[in-house]
Scaffold this motif. Structure first.
Motif, PDB file in Angstrom:
ATOM      1  N   SER A  47      -4.810   2.893  -3.522  1.00 16.21           N
ATOM      2  CA  SER A  47      -4.156   4.195  -3.516  1.00 16.21           C
ATOM      3  C   SER A  47      -4.956   5.107  -2.600  1.00 16.21           C
ATOM      4  O   SER A  47      -6.170   5.175  -2.722  1.00 16.21           O
ATOM      5  CB  SER A  47      -4.135   4.802  -4.914  1.00 16.21           C
ATOM      6  OG  SER A  47      -3.487   3.957  -5.818  1.00 16.21           O
ATOM      7  N   ASN A  69       2.046  -3.562 -10.510  1.00 18.70           N
ATOM      8  CA  ASN A  69       1.390  -3.638  -9.215  1.00 18.70           C
ATOM      9  C   ASN A  69       0.112  -4.453  -9.399  1.00 18.70           C
ATOM     10  O   ASN A  69      -0.098  -5.032 -10.461  1.00 18.70           O
ATOM     11  CB  ASN A  69       1.084  -2.227  -8.693  1.00 18.70           C
ATOM     12  CG  ASN A  69       2.309  -1.575  -8.093  1.00 18.70           C
ATOM     13  OD1 ASN A  69       2.730  -1.896  -6.996  1.00 18.70           O
ATOM     14  ND2 ASN A  69       2.902  -0.631  -8.833  1.00 18.70           N
ATOM     15  N   SER A  79       0.850  -1.191   0.000  1.00 23.93           N
ATOM     16  CA  SER A  79       0.000   0.000   0.000  1.00 23.93           C
ATOM     17  C   SER A  79       0.886   1.241   0.000  1.00 23.93           C
ATOM     18  O   SER A  79       2.058   1.182   0.344  1.00 23.93           O
ATOM     19  CB  SER A  79      -0.925   0.011   1.220  1.00 23.93           C
ATOM     20  OG  SER A  79      -0.159   0.096   2.398  1.00 23.93           O
ATOM     21  N   ILE A 124       1.189  -3.005  -4.717  1.00 27.07           N
ATOM     22  CA  ILE A 124       0.192  -2.029  -4.278  1.00 27.07           C
ATOM     23  C   ILE A 124      -1.177  -2.399  -4.829  1.00 27.07           C
ATOM     24  O   ILE A 124      -1.327  -2.661  -6.019  1.00 27.07           O
ATOM     25  CB  ILE A 124       0.608  -0.615  -4.720  1.00 27.07           C
ATOM     26  CG1 ILE A 124       1.916  -0.233  -4.022  1.00 27.07           C
ATOM     27  CG2 ILE A 124      -0.493   0.394  -4.449  1.00 27.07           C
ATOM     28  CD1 ILE A 124       2.570   1.008  -4.546  1.00 27.07           C
TER      29      ILE A 124
END
Length: 107
Positions: free
Chosen positions: A46, A64, A22, A43
């Motif tokens: 967002s 990602n 993250s 990730i």
């Protein structure tokens, strides 16, 4: 990130590829950030504060596993930024990424 607000304001380039899952929760103090590279991480989401990076010119979040919420945040950033030049989102979406969304984010 362990920086005070003044030092965050002075940062113009931010890079990492350390398998983050993250992003930091707040980008509000990174007002002068022009290059954000979080490629080659893991990730998924967002934070909405990323859409406040209106000076951003280069965004690389390739490689990602960004979910739909993260994709919407990136879209919001692109819509708000007048400076964005390069966006790299290759191999970044964990689910179906609708074609209309791609059309929406291209200026």
């Amino acid at each position: 990130l362990p920086l005070n607000a003044k030092s965050q304001n002075e940062i113009t380039h931010l890079f990492t590829n350390s398998k983050l899952d993250s992003l930091p929760l707040s980008f509000e103090n990174f007002t002068n950030l022009i290059h954000l590279d979080f490629s080659n991480n893991q990730i998924q989401k967002s934070p909405s504060s990323i859409s406040k990076l209106t000076q951003l010119r280069y965004l690389d979040m390739s490689n990602n596993i960004i979910n739909d919420q993260g994709a919407q945040v990136v879209s919001d950033l692109i819509q708000k930024s007048k400076e964005i030049i390069l966006i790299d989102l290759r191999r970044s979406f964990s689910s179906y990424f609708p074609f209309f969304f791609l059309l929406k984010i291209i200026k």
